[in-house]
Design an enzyme around this catalytic site. Structure first.
Site, PDB file in Angstrom:
ATOM      1  N   PHE A 124     -10.025   5.631  -3.011  1.00 37.22           N
ATOM      2  CA  PHE A 124      -9.389   4.948  -1.889  1.00 37.22           C
ATOM      3  C   PHE A 124     -10.067   3.601  -1.665  1.00 37.22           C
ATOM      4  CE2 PHE A 124      -8.615   4.130   2.637  1.00 37.22           C
ATOM      5  CZ  PHE A 124      -7.252   4.361   2.713  1.00 37.22           C
ATOM      6  N   HIS A 184       2.288   0.222  13.118  1.00 38.19           N
ATOM      7  CA  HIS A 184       2.754   0.352  11.743  1.00 38.19           C
ATOM      8  C   HIS A 184       1.599   0.629  10.777  1.00 38.19           C
ATOM      9  CE1 HIS A 184       5.400  -0.411   8.302  1.00 38.19           C
ATOM     10  NE2 HIS A 184       4.465  -1.207   7.818  1.00 38.19           N
ATOM     11  N   ALA A 221       0.816  -1.209   0.000  1.00 34.90           N
ATOM     12  CA  ALA A 221       0.000   0.000   0.000  1.00 34.90           C
ATOM     13  C   ALA A 221       0.854   1.265   0.000  1.00 34.90           C
ATOM     14  CB  ALA A 221      -0.953  -0.009   1.190  1.00 34.90           C
ATOM     15  N   TRP A 222       1.993   1.224   0.689  1.00 37.29           N
ATOM     16  CA  TRP A 222       2.847   2.409   0.796  1.00 37.29           C
ATOM     17  C   TRP A 222       3.298   2.915  -0.570  1.00 37.29           C
ATOM     18  CZ3 TRP A 222       3.487   5.778   4.443  1.00 37.29           C
ATOM     19  CH2 TRP A 222       4.559   6.673   4.379  1.00 37.29           C
ATOM     20  N   GLU A 223       3.431   2.009  -1.530  1.00 34.87           N
ATOM     21  CA  GLU A 223       3.921   2.379  -2.868  1.00 34.87           C
ATOM     22  C   GLU A 223       2.812   2.886  -3.792  1.00 34.87           C
ATOM     23  OE1 GLU A 223       6.726   0.153  -0.689  1.00 34.87           O
ATOM     24  OE2 GLU A 223       4.763  -0.622  -1.302  1.00 34.87           O
ATOM     25  N   ARG A 239     -14.650  -8.136   3.421  1.00 37.30           N
ATOM     26  CA  ARG A 239     -14.760  -6.940   2.586  1.00 37.30           C
ATOM     27  C   ARG A 239     -14.218  -7.152   1.175  1.00 37.30           C
ATOM     28  NH1 ARG A 239     -15.081  -6.043   7.583  1.00 37.30           N
ATOM     29  NH2 ARG A 239     -16.109  -4.227   8.469  1.00 37.30           N
ATOM     30  N   THR A 253       1.875  -3.798  16.245  1.00 35.30           N
ATOM     31  CA  THR A 253       2.426  -2.457  16.434  1.00 35.30           C
ATOM     32  C   THR A 253       1.498  -1.429  15.786  1.00 35.30           C
ATOM     33  OG1 THR A 253       3.691  -2.422  14.369  1.00 35.30           O
ATOM     34  CG2 THR A 253       4.747  -3.461  16.296  1.00 35.30           C
ATOM     35  N   VAL A 298      -4.412  -3.232   4.330  1.00 32.60           N
ATOM     36  CA  VAL A 298      -3.508  -3.034   5.461  1.00 32.60           C
ATOM     37  C   VAL A 298      -4.226  -3.589   6.686  1.00 32.60           C
ATOM     38  CG1 VAL A 298      -2.213  -1.366   6.835  1.00 32.60           C
ATOM     39  CG2 VAL A 298      -2.547  -0.964   4.379  1.00 32.60           C
TER      40      VAL A 298
END
Length: 155
Positions: free
Chosen positions: A114, A89, A57-59, A128, A87, A82
Site C-alpha cells: 500500500f 470522497h 487510485a480507485w482503479e 511524502r 467532501t 488521494v
C-alpha cells in the site's frame, strides 16, 4: 533466545509489478521514481520491473488482482495519492482501495504493498513524494523486498 526469521535474499529472477495512479501524477510520478530506484539499487534488474498506469487510485485493485492472478510477480506495489477535498470522497476511495488490496494479498498469498498517500493537503503529499518526509514509493519498494525475502525464508 527466540529464533528470529530473517529475510532471505530476493531471488534474482523475481519480477515486481508497480501500479501507479495517473491522478495527481506530479506526485505519483515521484513515488514511481523512488520505487524503481530502490528496486534497482537493491539488485532488481530494470527489465524485471513492470509498470502499469491506471486513471486513479480507485482503479488500482482491479489491476492488482489481475497481476496477482498471473502468478508472475513476487510482489505488487500500488502507488497513488488521494488528497482530501471539500467532501468525504477521499475517505471512500481510501477505505475501498485499502480493503481491496488487503483482500488481494491474502487471496493470492502475495505481498501487495500500500503505497497510496492519504493526505490532507497537497503540501503533505509533496513532502511524502521525495520532500522532507522521504519518498513513500521508495519505502514501499523496501517493504516489498523485505516481504519477498521473509516469505522466501518461511518456505
Amino acid at each position: 533466545m527466540p529464533n528470529v526469521i530473517q529475510p532471505a535474499p530476493v531471488p534474482t529472477d523475481a519480477r515486481f509489478a508497480i501500479i501507479v495512479a495517473e491522478w495527481n501524477k506530479n506526485i505519483t510520478g515521484k513515488l514511481l521514481d523512488g520505487a524503481v530506484d530502490t528496486l534497482v539499487e537493491q539488485g532488481v534488474a530494470d527489465e524485471r520491473i513492470d509498470v502499469a498506469w491506471v486513471p486513479g487510485a480507485w482503479e488500482i485493485p482491479l489491476v492488482a488482482m489481475r497481476l496477482a492472478e498471473s502468478g508472475q510477480y513476487a510482489a505488487v506495489l500500488c502507488l497513488g495519492a488521494v488528497i482530501r477535498g471539500e467532501t468525504t470522497h477521499d475517505q471512500h476511495i481510501n477505505r475501498g482501495v485499502s480493503m481491496a488490496m488487503l483482500d488481494i494479498a491474502l487471496e493470492f498469498d502475495l505481498p501487495v504493498l500500500f503505497g497510496v498517500l492519504t493526505c490532507n493537503t497537497l503540501e503533505q503529499a509533496i513532502h511524502r513524494a521525495g520532500g522532507n518526509v522521504g519518498n513513500k514509493g521508495s519505502e514501499c519498494a523496501e517493504a516489498a523486498l523485505q516481504m519477498v525475502g521473509l516469505l522466501q525464508a518461511m518456505e
